[in-house]
Design a protein around this motif. Structure first.
Motif, short mmCIF file in Angstrom:
data_model
loop_
_atom_site.label_atom_id
_atom_site.label_comp_id
_atom_site.label_asym_id
_atom_site.label_seq_id
_atom_site.Cartn_x
_atom_site.Cartn_y
_atom_site.Cartn_z
N GLY A 65 0.82 -1.21 0.00
CA GLY A 65 0.00 0.00 0.00
C GLY A 65 0.85 1.26 0.00
N MET A 66 2.02 1.19 -0.62
CA MET A 66 2.94 2.33 -0.64
C MET A 66 3.21 2.73 -2.09
N ALA A 67 3.95 3.80 -2.24
CA ALA A 67 4.37 4.24 -3.57
C ALA A 67 5.53 3.36 -4.02
N ALA A 68 5.64 3.16 -5.34
CA ALA A 68 6.68 2.27 -5.87
C ALA A 68 8.08 2.78 -5.52
N GLU A 69 8.28 4.09 -5.45
CA GLU A 69 9.59 4.65 -5.13
C GLU A 69 10.01 4.31 -3.70
N ALA A 70 9.07 4.11 -2.81
CA ALA A 70 9.39 3.83 -1.41
C ALA A 70 9.93 2.42 -1.22
N VAL A 71 9.65 1.54 -2.14
CA VAL A 71 10.06 0.14 -1.99
C VAL A 71 11.35 -0.15 -2.74
N ARG A 72 11.78 0.74 -3.58
CA ARG A 72 12.98 0.49 -4.38
C ARG A 72 14.17 0.19 -3.49
N SER A 73 15.05 -0.64 -4.00
CA SER A 73 16.27 -1.00 -3.28
C SER A 73 17.16 0.22 -3.14
N LYS A 74 17.73 0.37 -1.99
CA LYS A 74 18.59 1.52 -1.73
C LYS A 74 20.02 1.27 -2.20
N GLY A 75 20.29 0.10 -2.75
CA GLY A 75 21.65 -0.22 -3.20
C GLY A 75 22.47 -0.82 -2.07
#
Length: 174
Positions: free
Chosen positions: A82-92
């Motif tokens: 239930g979040m935005a796709a950018e919030a789940v992206r891998s931080k590297g």
């Protein structure tokens, strides 16, 4: 409907239909069962074998259709949370300031043994007479193995004239 508002399943289904690929063709190409592909396209994720498999299906199916599979997985994770796709992206890769190493060097004699000493396991004591008797028996059996067939072949292939000469002639009674 905007790409941001579409579900992962809708994006996959739209890409498949745009390329004119049937579910059966996609199944053959990806080795993913068509029932799982159809379940993902219909956003019926509970019909897949599990969360890990679901992410693999989305990634592989997306890559097969020419989409960015890892990005689709991130979009799925975001929609599931239930979040935005950018919030789940891998931080590297996580970077740290200080690294503490505890290096311990071993003596050469310790390498590989784990005990710190080199030991040869003791061999059991064998009775010498029984060993020699066993070796003699093996030698006799080996010699017989090679000698007996040669002898049989010799007598089978012996010319008949020689066979008659080897027979003992009995004196005739007068």
């Amino acid at each position: 409907m905007d790409d941001k508002e579409k579900t992962v399943g809708a994006i996959l289904k739209e890409a498949r239909l745009a390329k004119g690929i049937s579910l059966a063709d996609a199944e053959k190409a990806t080795s993913i069962r068509s029932r799982y592909l159809q379940a993902v396209e219909n956003d019926e994720y509970d019909k897949t074998p599990g969360e890990v498999f679901l992410k693999g299906i989305i990634r592989n199916y997306g890559n097969y259709l020419g989409l960015n599979g890892p990005e689709l997985v991130n979009e799925y994770k975001a929609s599931a949370a239930g979040m935005a796709a950018e919030a789940v992206r891998s931080k590297g890769i996580r970077e740290v300031e200080k690294v503490r190493l505890n290096i311990q060097l071993k003596d050469k004699r310790d390498i590989g043994s784990g005990t710190g000493r080199f030991e040869m396991p003791g061999l059991p004591k064998l009775p010498m007479k029984q060993c020699l008797a066993g070796l003699a028996a093996v030698a006799v059996l080996t010699a017989g193995y090679f000698a007996i067939p040669a002898t049989i072949n010799y007598f089978k292939n012996m010319p008949k004239d020689e066979a008659k000469q080897t027979e003992q002639v009995k004196p005739e009674a007068k």
